[in-house]
Scaffold this active site. Structure first.
Site, PDB file in Angstrom:
ATOM      1  N   HIS A  18      30.152  41.887  37.232  1.00 38.27           N
ATOM      2  CA  HIS A  18      30.813  41.024  38.207  1.00 38.27           C
ATOM      3  C   HIS A  18      31.298  41.779  39.434  1.00 38.27           C
ATOM      4  O   HIS A  18      31.799  41.174  40.382  1.00 38.27           O
ATOM      5  CB  HIS A  18      31.997  40.306  37.525  1.00 38.27           C
ATOM      6  CG  HIS A  18      32.418  39.064  38.208  1.00 38.27           C
ATOM      7  ND1 HIS A  18      33.679  38.903  38.756  1.00 38.27           N
ATOM      8  CD2 HIS A  18      31.762  37.906  38.459  1.00 38.27           C
ATOM      9  CE1 HIS A  18      33.778  37.695  39.292  1.00 38.27           C
ATOM     10  NE2 HIS A  18      32.628  37.063  39.129  1.00 38.27           N
ATOM     11  N   HIS A  51      36.621  31.655  47.036  1.00 35.65           N
ATOM     12  CA  HIS A  51      35.910  32.457  46.040  1.00 35.65           C
ATOM     13  C   HIS A  51      36.530  33.854  45.985  1.00 35.65           C
ATOM     14  O   HIS A  51      36.200  34.657  45.120  1.00 35.65           O
ATOM     15  CB  HIS A  51      34.417  32.546  46.379  1.00 35.65           C
ATOM     16  CG  HIS A  51      33.580  33.121  45.278  1.00 35.65           C
ATOM     17  ND1 HIS A  51      33.175  34.439  45.259  1.00 35.65           N
ATOM     18  CD2 HIS A  51      33.087  32.559  44.148  1.00 35.65           C
ATOM     19  CE1 HIS A  51      32.458  34.667  44.168  1.00 35.65           C
ATOM     20  NE2 HIS A  51      32.392  33.549  43.478  1.00 35.65           N
TER      21      HIS A  51
END
Length: 345
Positions: A20, A245
């Protein structure tokens, strides 16, 4: 034509783990830069969303010293890259030749593994705890200041807030330089996560919710989180309708005028990202790769952090009202969004 892009598979040995981290290493004729950001390498993440990007100074080749900054940025970056091995790990050798003493941030990263002993405080929330205990604010200076966490995804956190989020995790994020041996109570916790209305009214409408994963089955297991939730509101930066985000963690004063510290990272609110203590707190298990940069007043050349210039959302926060619900991405929403669309996943 020569292929200029290659793909390298990161090692992921545990279920539910992901790669990630979002980072660029940019090499120029005159030096290198490190970029840590929150957007994936897809068009929609760079178009109409709120993201965070930190760009390092230009690091030039070493002359005499080891090129370490007081924040140990270079040391932590090289250690993080060494975990990959192979082609990515070879960047460790290249970057070791550069002077990074101008870096004014701390690197807070996560790598998969069951970390124990000397490695336990190198990663995840325990790394943040260690840094805040050594270089963070004095406990008396932030008494009553909340811990604010803003993120775009929520994992399974346990049956109660005391399972993880308001116990070990909040303990790490509320760490300070202790002035006394007295046990301090944990500060208020505020969680910034878009409501259904925030997503519906965003620039992309419901489509933005495809990048804000919170599953119904997980949501049903942890209703206590709503007690801590606050709306996404960013009028001061003009980004209220640009769905978040970005992932931001901070310790602001109650009126939002001061910051004790600020972390911009890829890590969402999950045990996989931050780690969970096991084996009577002798081991920290992390499932995912994450990376972020921590800003501390002691590392700033001019000292202090200005909240208006570093935080993408408005402070103080706006708590959820009784009728507000967090965005859940796998249920139907039949009220048309700002684009005239409904959401039927």
């Amino acid at each position: 034509m020569k292929m200029l892009v290659s793909f390298i598979k990161a090692r992921l040995d545990m279920p539910f783990g992901t790669h990630h981290s979002k980072m660029m290493l940019l090499e120029y004729g005159e030096g290198v830069r490190v970029v840590v950001h929150t957007a994936n390498l897809v068009h929609k993440d760079w178009d109409q969303k709120t993201q965070g990007v930190w760009v390092s100074p230009l690091f030039t080749l070493l002359k005499e010293t080891a090129g370490h900054s007081p924040s140990l940025f270079k040391q932590d970056l090289l250690e993080y890259l060494s975990v990959y091995g192979g082609a990515v790990g070879r960047w460790k050798e290249k970057l070791s030749l550069y002077d990074m003493s101008s870096a004014r941030v701390r690197l807070i990263a996560s790598v998969p593994g069951a970390h124990a002993g000397a490695h336990m405080h190198k990663w995840g929330h325990l790394k943040l705890r260690k840094v805040l205990e050594s270089s963070g604010p004095a406990d008396s200076s932030v008494k009553g200041w909340p811990v604010v966490a803003q993120f775009s995804s929520i994992g399974s956190l346990g049956q109660s807030d005391q399972t993880w989020v308001c116990s070990e995790w909040l303990c790490s994020l509320s760490s300070c330089q202790r002035e006394t041996s007295c046990v301090q109570s944990l500060p208020p916790l505020q969680l910034v996560f878009p409501s259904v209305d925030d997503v519906r009214n965003s620039l992309e409408g419901y489509r933005a919710g495809g990048s804000i994963p919170y599953a119904l089955q997980t949501f049903k297991k942890q209703p206590y989180l709503k007690n801590y939730m606050c709306r996404w509101k960013a009028d001061e930066t003009g980004r209220t309708r640009a769905a978040p985000h970005i992932k931001t963690y901070l310790r602001p004063s109650p009126d939002g005028s001061q910051l004790a510290w600020l972390l911009v990272t890829s890590a969402n609110l999950s045990k996989a990202a931050w780690g969970v203590l096991e084996k009577r707190q002798t081991q920290l298990r992390i499932r995912s790769y994450e990376i972020g940069v921590l800003f501390l007043p002691c590392d700033e050349e001019k000292g202090g952090l200005a909240s208006a210039g570093n935080v993408s959302f408005d402070l103080p926060l706006v708590p959820y009202r009784s009728q507000d619900e967090p965005w859940v991405w796998n249920i139907k929403y039949l009220t048309p969004d700002c684009c005239g669309n409904v959401w039927t996943p």
